[in-house]
Design a protein around this motif. Structure first.
Motif, mmCIF file in Angstrom:
data_model
loop_
_atom_site.group_PDB
_atom_site.id
_atom_site.type_symbol
_atom_site.label_atom_id
_atom_site.label_comp_id
_atom_site.label_asym_id
_atom_site.label_seq_id
_atom_site.Cartn_x
_atom_site.Cartn_y
_atom_site.Cartn_z
ATOM 1 N N VAL A 156 0.712 -1.360 0.075
ATOM 2 C CA VAL A 156 -0.058 -0.082 -0.112
ATOM 3 C C VAL A 156 0.875 1.372 0.178
ATOM 4 C CG1 VAL A 156 -1.684 1.272 1.375
ATOM 5 C CG2 VAL A 156 -1.901 -1.062 1.121
ATOM 6 N N ILE A 157 0.876 2.211 -0.941
ATOM 7 C CA ILE A 157 1.462 3.277 -1.077
ATOM 8 C C ILE A 157 0.596 4.265 -0.444
ATOM 9 C CG2 ILE A 157 2.547 4.909 -2.713
ATOM 10 C CD1 ILE A 157 4.123 2.123 -2.438
ATOM 11 N N SER A 158 -0.507 4.720 -0.643
ATOM 12 C CA SER A 158 -1.327 5.718 -0.209
ATOM 13 C C SER A 158 -2.813 5.320 -0.243
ATOM 14 C CB SER A 158 -1.370 7.082 -1.028
ATOM 15 O OG SER A 158 -1.558 6.619 -2.274
ATOM 16 N N SER A 159 -3.563 5.940 0.564
ATOM 17 C CA SER A 159 -5.212 5.998 0.635
ATOM 18 C C SER A 159 -5.899 7.179 0.659
ATOM 19 C CB SER A 159 -5.722 4.859 1.652
ATOM 20 O OG SER A 159 -5.163 5.081 2.992
ATOM 21 N N LEU A 160 -6.906 7.235 -0.102
ATOM 22 C CA LEU A 160 -7.439 8.608 0.147
ATOM 23 C C LEU A 160 -9.060 8.477 0.107
ATOM 24 C CD1 LEU A 160 -7.220 12.038 -0.690
ATOM 25 C CD2 LEU A 160 -7.877 11.121 -3.051
ATOM 26 N N LYS A 161 -9.431 9.159 1.201
ATOM 27 C CA LYS A 161 -11.193 9.057 1.405
ATOM 28 C C LYS A 161 -11.593 9.747 -0.052
ATOM 29 C CE LYS A 161 -14.414 9.572 4.916
ATOM 30 N NZ LYS A 161 -14.670 10.052 6.222
ATOM 31 N N PHE A 162 -12.721 8.961 -0.249
ATOM 32 C CA PHE A 162 -13.514 9.475 -1.491
ATOM 33 C C PHE A 162 -14.932 9.478 -0.981
ATOM 34 C CE2 PHE A 162 -16.130 8.585 -5.231
ATOM 35 C CZ PHE A 162 -15.678 9.581 -6.005
ATOM 36 N N GLN A 163 -15.411 10.814 -1.249
ATOM 37 C CA GLN A 163 -16.825 10.985 -0.430
ATOM 38 C C GLN A 163 -16.868 10.613 1.011
ATOM 39 O OE1 GLN A 163 -19.621 9.317 -3.420
ATOM 40 N NE2 GLN A 163 -19.301 10.752 -4.815
ATOM 41 N N ALA A 215 -7.949 -0.941 8.312
ATOM 42 C CA ALA A 215 -6.653 -1.473 8.913
ATOM 43 C C ALA A 215 -5.663 -2.005 7.589
ATOM 44 C CB ALA A 215 -6.755 -2.267 9.884
ATOM 45 N N TYR A 216 -6.464 -2.634 6.746
ATOM 46 C CA TYR A 216 -5.451 -3.174 5.478
ATOM 47 C C TYR A 216 -4.734 -2.266 4.774
ATOM 48 C CZ TYR A 216 -8.419 -7.465 5.913
ATOM 49 O OH TYR A 216 -9.115 -8.453 6.172
ATOM 50 N N PHE A 217 -5.328 -0.855 4.661
ATOM 51 C CA PHE A 217 -4.617 0.431 3.809
ATOM 52 C C PHE A 217 -3.864 1.269 4.682
ATOM 53 C CE2 PHE A 217 -8.712 -1.139 1.979
ATOM 54 C CZ PHE A 217 -8.261 -1.989 1.267
ATOM 55 N N GLN A 218 -3.243 0.858 5.659
ATOM 56 C CA GLN A 218 -2.234 1.781 6.252
ATOM 57 C C GLN A 218 -0.769 1.782 5.453
ATOM 58 O OE1 GLN A 218 -1.599 1.501 10.991
ATOM 59 N NE2 GLN A 218 -2.724 -0.474 10.593
ATOM 60 N N PRO A 219 -0.057 2.653 5.535
ATOM 61 C CA PRO A 219 0.868 2.759 4.479
ATOM 62 C C PRO A 219 1.975 1.882 4.701
ATOM 63 C CG PRO A 219 0.528 5.032 5.788
ATOM 64 C CD PRO A 219 -0.494 3.924 6.309
ATOM 65 N N LEU A 220 2.323 1.100 3.617
ATOM 66 C CA LEU A 220 3.340 0.170 3.517
ATOM 67 C C LEU A 220 2.855 -0.966 3.888
ATOM 68 C CD1 LEU A 220 6.695 2.100 3.454
ATOM 69 C CD2 LEU A 220 5.191 1.830 1.642
ATOM 70 N N THR A 221 1.566 -1.311 4.306
ATOM 71 C CA THR A 221 1.081 -2.663 4.428
ATOM 72 C C THR A 221 1.330 -3.648 3.331
ATOM 73 O OG1 THR A 221 -0.734 -1.823 6.258
ATOM 74 C CG2 THR A 221 -0.805 -3.949 5.420
ATOM 75 N N ILE A 222 2.107 -4.870 3.660
ATOM 76 C CA ILE A 222 2.059 -5.842 2.695
ATOM 77 C C ILE A 222 0.566 -6.748 2.474
ATOM 78 C CG2 ILE A 222 3.378 -7.611 1.646
ATOM 79 C CD1 ILE A 222 5.584 -6.374 3.260
ATOM 80 N N ILE A 275 -3.746 -9.701 4.799
ATOM 81 C CA ILE A 275 -2.662 -9.189 5.170
ATOM 82 C C ILE A 275 -1.528 -10.333 4.749
ATOM 83 C CG2 ILE A 275 -0.949 -8.436 7.114
ATOM 84 C CD1 ILE A 275 -3.130 -6.342 6.433
ATOM 85 N N ALA A 276 -0.510 -10.110 4.091
ATOM 86 C CA ALA A 276 0.387 -11.010 3.553
ATOM 87 C C ALA A 276 1.057 -11.506 4.972
ATOM 88 C CB ALA A 276 1.382 -10.429 2.709
ATOM 89 N N THR A 277 2.008 -10.600 5.708
ATOM 90 C CA THR A 277 2.578 -10.981 6.697
ATOM 91 C C THR A 277 2.275 -9.807 7.930
ATOM 92 O OG1 THR A 277 4.330 -12.195 5.537
ATOM 93 C CG2 THR A 277 4.798 -11.423 7.818
ATOM 94 N N PRO A 278 1.414 -9.978 8.781
ATOM 95 C CA PRO A 278 1.404 -8.881 9.603
ATOM 96 C C PRO A 278 2.526 -8.479 10.501
ATOM 97 C CG PRO A 278 -0.010 -10.990 10.428
ATOM 98 C CD PRO A 278 0.715 -11.444 9.264
ATOM 99 N N PHE A 279 2.556 -7.212 10.329
ATOM 100 C CA PHE A 279 3.887 -6.278 11.191
ATOM 101 C C PHE A 279 3.422 -6.372 12.829
ATOM 102 C CE2 PHE A 279 4.150 -3.753 7.131
ATOM 103 C CZ PHE A 279 5.090 -4.357 6.719
#
Length: 237
Positions: free
Chosen positions: A9-16, A50-57, A78-82
């Motif tokens: 995940v690089i970025s997430s932007l709220k839409f509406q 929570a899936y879309f926090q920065p740099l989550t794999i 989640i591929a591997t939880p941090f």
């Protein structure tokens, strides 16, 4: 086309009010943007966000229409939880900063599996180590290998680093670092993640960070100075 791949995940932007636009760097297809409908409205919305926090794999199944429009997820996990990245203030600040730099650096919708593997490996290293003061500096420099403008180190014995050509030279030009800055940059080139993190003093680390941001600006059209830069400096001051 239905795709199964890992994605960072690089970025997430709220839409509406209820949805998200999520930009991911995928292992199989490079940069992709996805529309997540009702991300804030379902009973499991907290889990979904929570899936879309920065740099989550992530491991994703998605439908790629490849028409330049937003794509859609079918399945996400989640591929591997941090264990520490999102709970440690130092690590989460680094991740916020790095994700912003990558947001302004990766533009191509094409596979770059070597870059993906490097970022994935680096993030796991960050999650499992505590001495991390130089992590973002090393990562930004190493990333230039995969973006095409890693410094030419064949003449590192020369006193000045020229930013536009990315070479060390015997003479100081307008676009060159000073001799002291060049020495710090050489020191960074020799660093690895496992190197003693006390290599730089605080002020030196800030100088090296400025050099890296300037170097990215020289070599990437439209590169923007990260807004999180001030937070990063504050945390590591």
């Amino acid at each position: 086309m239905q795709v199964k791949t890992k994605a960072i995940v690089i970025s997430s932007l709220k839409f509406q009010e209820k949805s998200l636009i999520v930009k991911c760097f995928t292992q199989s297809h490079g940069l992709k943007s996805y529309f997540v409908r009702d991300a804030f409205s379902s009973r499991k919305s907290n889990q979904k966000i929570a899936y879309f926090q920065p740099l989550t794999i992530l491991e994703i199944e998605a439908v790629h229409k490849n028409k330049g429009t937003l794509e859609n997820f079918k399945e996400i996990k989640i591929a591997t939880p941090f264990h520490s990245i999102h709970s440690d203030i130092y690590k989460s600040t680094i991740v916020m900063f790095v994700s912003e730099v990558l947001h302004h650096s990766i533009h191509e919708e094409e596979k770059n599996e070597q870059l993906f593997t490097f970022l994935e490996t680096a993030l796991h290293w960050l999650d499992n180590h505590d001495e991390i003061a130089n992590f973002h500096l090393i990562l930004l420099l190493e990333t230039t290998k995969y973006l095409g403008f890693y410094p030419d180190i064949s003449d590192m014995d020369m006193p000045f680093f020229e930013m536009t050509e990315g070479v060390f030279t015997p003479f100081h030009a307008i676009s060159s670092l000073t001799e002291h800055e060049s020495d710090l940059f050489k020191k960074l080139i020799d660093l690895r993640f496992d190197t003693n993190q006390k290599t730089f003093h605080v002020v030196e680390r800030q100088v090296v960070l400025r050099i890296l941001i300037d170097y990215y600006s020289y070599h990437l059209d439209g590169f923007k100075r990260p807004k999180s830069l001030g937070v990063l400096k504050e945390i590591f001051s």
